[in-house]
Design a protein around this motif. Structure first.
Motif, PDB file in Angstrom:
ATOM      1  N   LYS A 282       0.721  -1.451  -0.140  1.00 33.77           N
ATOM      2  CA  LYS A 282       0.332  -0.235  -0.112  1.00 33.77           C
ATOM      3  C   LYS A 282       1.268   1.269   0.079  1.00 33.77           C
ATOM      4  O   LYS A 282       0.489   2.127   0.402  1.00 33.77           O
ATOM      5  CB  LYS A 282      -0.784   0.030   1.803  1.00 33.77           C
ATOM      6  N   SER A 283       2.320   0.786  -0.490  1.00 40.16           N
ATOM      7  CA  SER A 283       2.817   1.904  -0.509  1.00 40.16           C
ATOM      8  C   SER A 283       4.001   2.415  -0.944  1.00 40.16           C
ATOM      9  O   SER A 283       4.928   1.889  -1.533  1.00 40.16           O
ATOM     10  CB  SER A 283       4.369   2.194   1.135  1.00 40.16           C
ATOM     11  N   PHE A 284       3.445   2.693  -2.482  1.00 42.48           N
ATOM     12  CA  PHE A 284       3.401   3.000  -3.859  1.00 42.48           C
ATOM     13  C   PHE A 284       2.801   4.466  -4.369  1.00 42.48           C
ATOM     14  O   PHE A 284       1.522   4.144  -3.904  1.00 42.48           O
ATOM     15  CB  PHE A 284       2.993   2.020  -4.360  1.00 42.48           C
ATOM     16  N   ILE A 285       3.298   4.040  -5.800  1.00 40.82           N
ATOM     17  CA  ILE A 285       2.252   5.245  -7.003  1.00 40.82           C
ATOM     18  C   ILE A 285       2.522   4.393  -7.554  1.00 40.82           C
ATOM     19  O   ILE A 285       2.841   4.563  -8.582  1.00 40.82           O
ATOM     20  CB  ILE A 285       3.380   6.721  -6.650  1.00 40.82           C
ATOM     21  N   ASN A 286       0.494   4.699  -8.157  1.00 45.90           N
ATOM     22  CA  ASN A 286       0.835   4.091  -9.404  1.00 45.90           C
ATOM     23  C   ASN A 286      -0.557   5.052  -9.879  1.00 45.90           C
ATOM     24  O   ASN A 286      -1.681   4.390 -10.410  1.00 45.90           O
ATOM     25  CB  ASN A 286       0.705   2.415  -9.470  1.00 45.90           C
ATOM     26  N   ALA A 287      -0.530   6.089 -10.145  1.00 45.08           N
ATOM     27  CA  ALA A 287      -1.714   6.818 -10.318  1.00 45.08           C
ATOM     28  C   ALA A 287      -1.666   6.714 -11.718  1.00 45.08           C
ATOM     29  O   ALA A 287      -2.742   7.309 -12.423  1.00 45.08           O
ATOM     30  CB  ALA A 287      -1.532   8.527  -9.574  1.00 45.08           C
ATOM     31  N   PHE A 288      -0.434   6.456 -12.094  1.00 48.00           N
ATOM     32  CA  PHE A 288      -0.982   6.524 -13.788  1.00 48.00           C
ATOM     33  C   PHE A 288       0.122   5.389 -14.846  1.00 48.00           C
ATOM     34  O   PHE A 288       0.667   5.472 -15.927  1.00 48.00           O
ATOM     35  CB  PHE A 288      -0.177   8.222 -14.674  1.00 48.00           C
ATOM     36  N   GLY A 289       0.427   4.760 -13.996  1.00 43.72           N
ATOM     37  CA  GLY A 289       0.869   3.517 -14.347  1.00 43.72           C
ATOM     38  C   GLY A 289       2.248   3.275 -14.464  1.00 43.72           C
ATOM     39  O   GLY A 289       3.082   2.556 -15.072  1.00 43.72           O
ATOM     40  N   GLU A 290       3.014   3.695 -13.451  1.00 39.40           N
ATOM     41  CA  GLU A 290       4.056   4.134 -12.869  1.00 39.40           C
ATOM     42  C   GLU A 290       4.837   2.968 -12.242  1.00 39.40           C
ATOM     43  O   GLU A 290       6.324   2.976 -11.969  1.00 39.40           O
ATOM     44  CB  GLU A 290       4.391   5.481 -12.972  1.00 39.40           C
ATOM     45  N   GLU A 291       4.496   2.347 -11.327  1.00 36.50           N
ATOM     46  CA  GLU A 291       4.692   1.388 -10.526  1.00 36.50           C
ATOM     47  C   GLU A 291       5.844   2.296  -9.831  1.00 36.50           C
ATOM     48  O   GLU A 291       6.291   1.008  -9.860  1.00 36.50           O
ATOM     49  CB  GLU A 291       4.482   0.860 -11.103  1.00 36.50           C
TER      50      GLU A 291
ATOM     51  N   ASP B 288       8.769   1.854 -16.631  1.00 34.69           N
ATOM     52  CA  ASP B 288       7.590   2.075 -16.959  1.00 34.69           C
ATOM     53  C   ASP B 288       7.096   3.882 -16.004  1.00 34.69           C
ATOM     54  O   ASP B 288       6.579   4.441 -16.774  1.00 34.69           O
ATOM     55  CB  ASP B 288       6.561   1.205 -15.534  1.00 34.69           C
ATOM     56  N   TYR B 289       7.286   4.133 -15.158  1.00 35.87           N
ATOM     57  CA  TYR B 289       8.165   5.879 -14.579  1.00 35.87           C
ATOM     58  C   TYR B 289       8.672   6.780 -15.951  1.00 35.87           C
ATOM     59  O   TYR B 289       8.002   7.282 -16.396  1.00 35.87           O
ATOM     60  CB  TYR B 289       8.641   5.715 -13.346  1.00 35.87           C
ATOM     61  N   GLU B 290       9.492   5.593 -16.106  1.00 30.83           N
ATOM     62  CA  GLU B 290      10.542   6.246 -18.052  1.00 30.83           C
ATOM     63  C   GLU B 290       9.479   6.990 -18.546  1.00 30.83           C
ATOM     64  O   GLU B 290       9.047   7.987 -19.307  1.00 30.83           O
ATOM     65  CB  GLU B 290      11.127   5.846 -18.304  1.00 30.83           C
ATOM     66  N   ALA B 291       8.829   5.849 -19.486  1.00 31.27           N
ATOM     67  CA  ALA B 291       7.542   5.811 -19.852  1.00 31.27           C
ATOM     68  C   ALA B 291       6.509   7.186 -19.943  1.00 31.27           C
ATOM     69  O   ALA B 291       5.562   7.310 -20.846  1.00 31.27           O
ATOM     70  CB  ALA B 291       6.796   3.750 -20.599  1.00 31.27           C
ATOM     71  N   LYS B 292       6.254   6.817 -18.984  1.00 30.58           N
ATOM     72  CA  LYS B 292       5.255   8.119 -18.678  1.00 30.58           C
ATOM     73  C   LYS B 292       5.888   9.252 -18.686  1.00 30.58           C
ATOM     74  O   LYS B 292       4.992  10.333 -18.650  1.00 30.58           O
ATOM     75  CB  LYS B 292       4.759   7.560 -17.666  1.00 30.58           C
ATOM     76  N   ARG B 293       6.418   9.332 -17.953  1.00 28.59           N
ATOM     77  CA  ARG B 293       7.419  10.869 -18.157  1.00 28.59           C
ATOM     78  C   ARG B 293       8.243  10.859 -20.044  1.00 28.59           C
ATOM     79  O   ARG B 293       8.099  12.485 -20.326  1.00 28.59           O
ATOM     80  CB  ARG B 293       8.714  11.048 -17.620  1.00 28.59           C
ATOM     81  N   HIS B 294       7.820  10.420 -20.484  1.00 32.79           N
ATOM     82  CA  HIS B 294       8.426  10.220 -21.822  1.00 32.79           C
ATOM     83  C   HIS B 294       7.126  11.663 -22.649  1.00 32.79           C
ATOM     84  O   HIS B 294       6.451  11.403 -22.952  1.00 32.79           O
ATOM     85  CB  HIS B 294       7.872   9.425 -22.974  1.00 32.79           C
ATOM     86  N   LYS B 295       8.054  12.560 -23.186  1.00 34.79           N
ATOM     87  CA  LYS B 295       8.614  14.283 -23.958  1.00 34.79           C
ATOM     88  C   LYS B 295       6.853  14.416 -23.061  1.00 34.79           C
ATOM     89  O   LYS B 295       6.045  15.533 -23.128  1.00 34.79           O
ATOM     90  CB  LYS B 295       7.471  14.190 -25.162  1.00 34.79           C
ATOM     91  N   ASP B 296       7.550  14.976 -21.995  1.00 33.97           N
ATOM     92  CA  ASP B 296       6.271  14.864 -21.037  1.00 33.97           C
ATOM     93  C   ASP B 296       4.091  15.366 -21.143  1.00 33.97           C
ATOM     94  O   ASP B 296       3.876  15.693 -20.489  1.00 33.97           O
ATOM     95  CB  ASP B 296       6.014  16.657 -20.929  1.00 33.97           C
ATOM     96  N   ILE B 297       4.173  13.981 -21.886  1.00 32.09           N
ATOM     97  CA  ILE B 297       2.775  13.723 -22.392  1.00 32.09           C
ATOM     98  C   ILE B 297       2.029  12.803 -21.250  1.00 32.09           C
ATOM     99  O   ILE B 297       1.046  14.016 -20.672  1.00 32.09           O
ATOM    100  CB  ILE B 297       2.840  12.293 -23.511  1.00 32.09           C
ATOM    101  N   THR B 298       1.973  12.253 -20.220  1.00 30.27           N
ATOM    102  CA  THR B 298       1.521  11.913 -19.071  1.00 30.27           C
ATOM    103  C   THR B 298       1.182  12.439 -17.706  1.00 30.27           C
ATOM    104  O   THR B 298       1.145  12.970 -17.220  1.00 30.27           O
ATOM    105  CB  THR B 298       1.801  10.545 -18.887  1.00 30.27           C
TER     106      THR B 298
END
Length: 504
Positions: A366-375, A444-454
């Motif tokens: 229960k201690s994680f951040i996965n609000a945008f699929g970043e896991e 996963d975090y890297e993918a969501k940060r790609h070009k600041d899109i997500t």
């Protein structure tokens, strides 16, 4: 001959038993399960699941369900009110208060006499055994031990049971002989007001020859800081020249390491991580050159593991120890001599070796951040902060992070509140390095940060000095084994902390 050299041979038998972990792990764990089933066969739980007819792990896994605290709470409440032979034979007197669930402020973990001796105290004994093995010149027993613990919680007691932090229960029930080498006195060690306890321990400890300290890094640092203030000294080794080891646990040591190495200059100082939770003693750092801990498999604990991607499913895959693989994240499931059966404790681990079984604590379910699929998990956060501190010279004291789902400009990001012991010269540069480190660590975090899109670049908000302790105090959780939640998937905690930070 010094006292340590006289005592050292008493640990040889345990060291030989621990050596068997490497070649006999499966048979050791199957024996532990067999013992648990036999001991509990005549309890209410044992009758319900026909423990006397179970003769293998496979049968156990097929008959007994996976449980959370909510599933066991009714049984535990009855035990607290004096009922015997419910989850474990006899009457269980002590209960360790742990952080709450979705339905209750606190959980009450049964700590049976068996659990005290075959798990928690055995873990303490083995910590010393492994430390002495690794340090043949140790003089550990030629000075005092400072053991920093929590307190009893009389407001939670009922007629037939007592409640306290696990560390307080251990101090209360410890062998009286240990008190000959331990400080502070029990009446001070068990004080409920942490600030009073900190001050009184500091005043006593200044005048003792302390060779080893044990406790949660954040609370131990509070005591050390107070000692330095009282004494006027700059470094801890000026007060305790013979200090040689810190047995630490409860929170990750990474954010505190620089503070400790700055205050303790001795080249002979050692740090040994322990994994002693309210539910049981699970791991010890057996190699000072390896941050991973050895899973302690011959205590009163039978281990199972749920792959992280299976957590939360109605019927998750559950693996015994001998089926786990290195490099994967697993949620821990335990059955214990405290009467916890196939119980999910909420911690996640990653195995670094399976011969023997060694692991790191990677976070909480229960201690994680996965609000945008970043896991993003705690292990990622600790490594990212380490890199940001390494490059900027900053030192982090406490932190918490949560998602910003959408701000006024429609942007989403992670928001970090960080209390620095030593702030970076450029906070934006610190945030940039942390953000890039997390991308490197977590694909996963890297993918969501790609070009600041997500996700946009994370935001760091500096906390005023003492903010996190103030927040813990406001919730009655200052001291003991309480800790600041590192990552949250919602904004409940961070909003409380931000509100306090604005009231400086």
């Amino acid at each position: 001959m010094n006292l340590t050299s006289i005592i050292r041979p008493l640990f040889n038998g345990r060291l030989k038993a621990i050596e068997q972990y490497e070649s006999h792990a499966e048979s050791i764990q199957r024996s532990v399960l067999e013992h648990l089933l036999k001991r509990a066969a005549d309890t209410e739980w044992g009758h319900r699941f026909q423990y006397d007819s179970i003769h293998s792990y496979e049968e156990f896994a097929a008959k007994v369900p996976i449980n959370t605290y909510e599933e066991l709470k009714g049984y535990i409440d009855r035990m607290r009110h004096g009922e015997k032979h419910v989850l474990w034979p006899g009457q269980v007197k002590w209960y360790a208060k742990s952080s709450g669930t979705t339905n209750d402020k606190s959980k009450f973990i049964p700590v049976s006499r068996d659990c005290l001796h075959d798990t928690h105290y055995q873990g303490g004994t083995d910590a010393v055994a492994l430390y002495l093995r690794n340090n043949p010149l140790s003089r550990l027993f030629d000075g005092k031990s400072l053991i920093l613990g929590g307190s009893h919680a009389p407001n939670y007691n009922v007629a037939h049971s007592l409640v306290g932090d696990l560390s307080a229960i251990l101090i209360e029930n410890i062998n009286p002989l240990v008190n000959l080498v331990r400080i502070p006195p029990k009446k001070i060690a068990l004080l409920s007001d942490f600030e009073e306890k900190r001050d009184r321990i500091a005043e006593i400890a200044i005048h003792k020859d302390v060779t080893n300290i044990s406790g949660v890094p954040s609370w131990m640092m509070a005591v050390i800081t107070r000692m330095l203030e009282i004494s006027g000294k700059q470094y801890l080794d000026e007060i305790w020249p013979n200090l040689e080891v810190f047995f630490h646990g409860g929170v990750a040591f990474t954010p505190y390491r620089d503070q400790y190495t700055h205050l303790i200059r001795s080249a002979g100082m050692h740090y040994m991580e322990t994994y002693n939770a309210s539910e049981g003693f699970f791991g010890l750092q057996n190699d000072p050159t390896d941050a991973a801990m050895l899973l302690m498999i011959d205590y009163g604990v039978f281990f199972e593991f749920i792959p992280l991607e299976e957590v939360g499913k109605p019927h998750p895959q559950v693996l015994p120890l001998w089926d786990v693989e290195a490099g994967h994240n697993y949620a821990i499931v335990i059955s214990t001599t405290g009467g916890l059966w196939r119980y999910q404790i909420g911690d996640t681990v990653k195995f670094t070796s399976t011969n023997p079984y060694k692991f790191i604590i990677s976070g909480r379910t229960k201690s994680f951040i996965n609000a945008f699929g970043e896991e993003l998990i705690v292990d990622n956060a600790e490594k990212g902060l380490y890199e940001a501190c390494r490059q900027t010279g900053a030192v982090v004291n406490e932190y918490t992070a949560a998602p910003v789902f959408m701000d006024a400009e429609g942007k989403c990001r992670h928001q970090w509140v960080i209390e620095f012991e030593k702030a970076p010269a450029d906070l934006k540069e610190f945030a940039r390095i942390l953000d890039e480190a997390l991308q490197h660590i977590n694909s996963d975090y890297e993918a969501k940060r790609h070009k600041d899109i997500t996700l946009q670049r994370l935001e760091v908000i500096p906390a005023r000095k003492g903010l996190f302790n103030e927040w813990l105090k406001s919730r009655g959780k200052l001291g003991g084994q309480h800790k600041v939640p590192r990552l949250s998937n919602n904004r409940d905690i961070i909003e409380q902390i931000l509100t306090l930070n604005s009231h400086a």
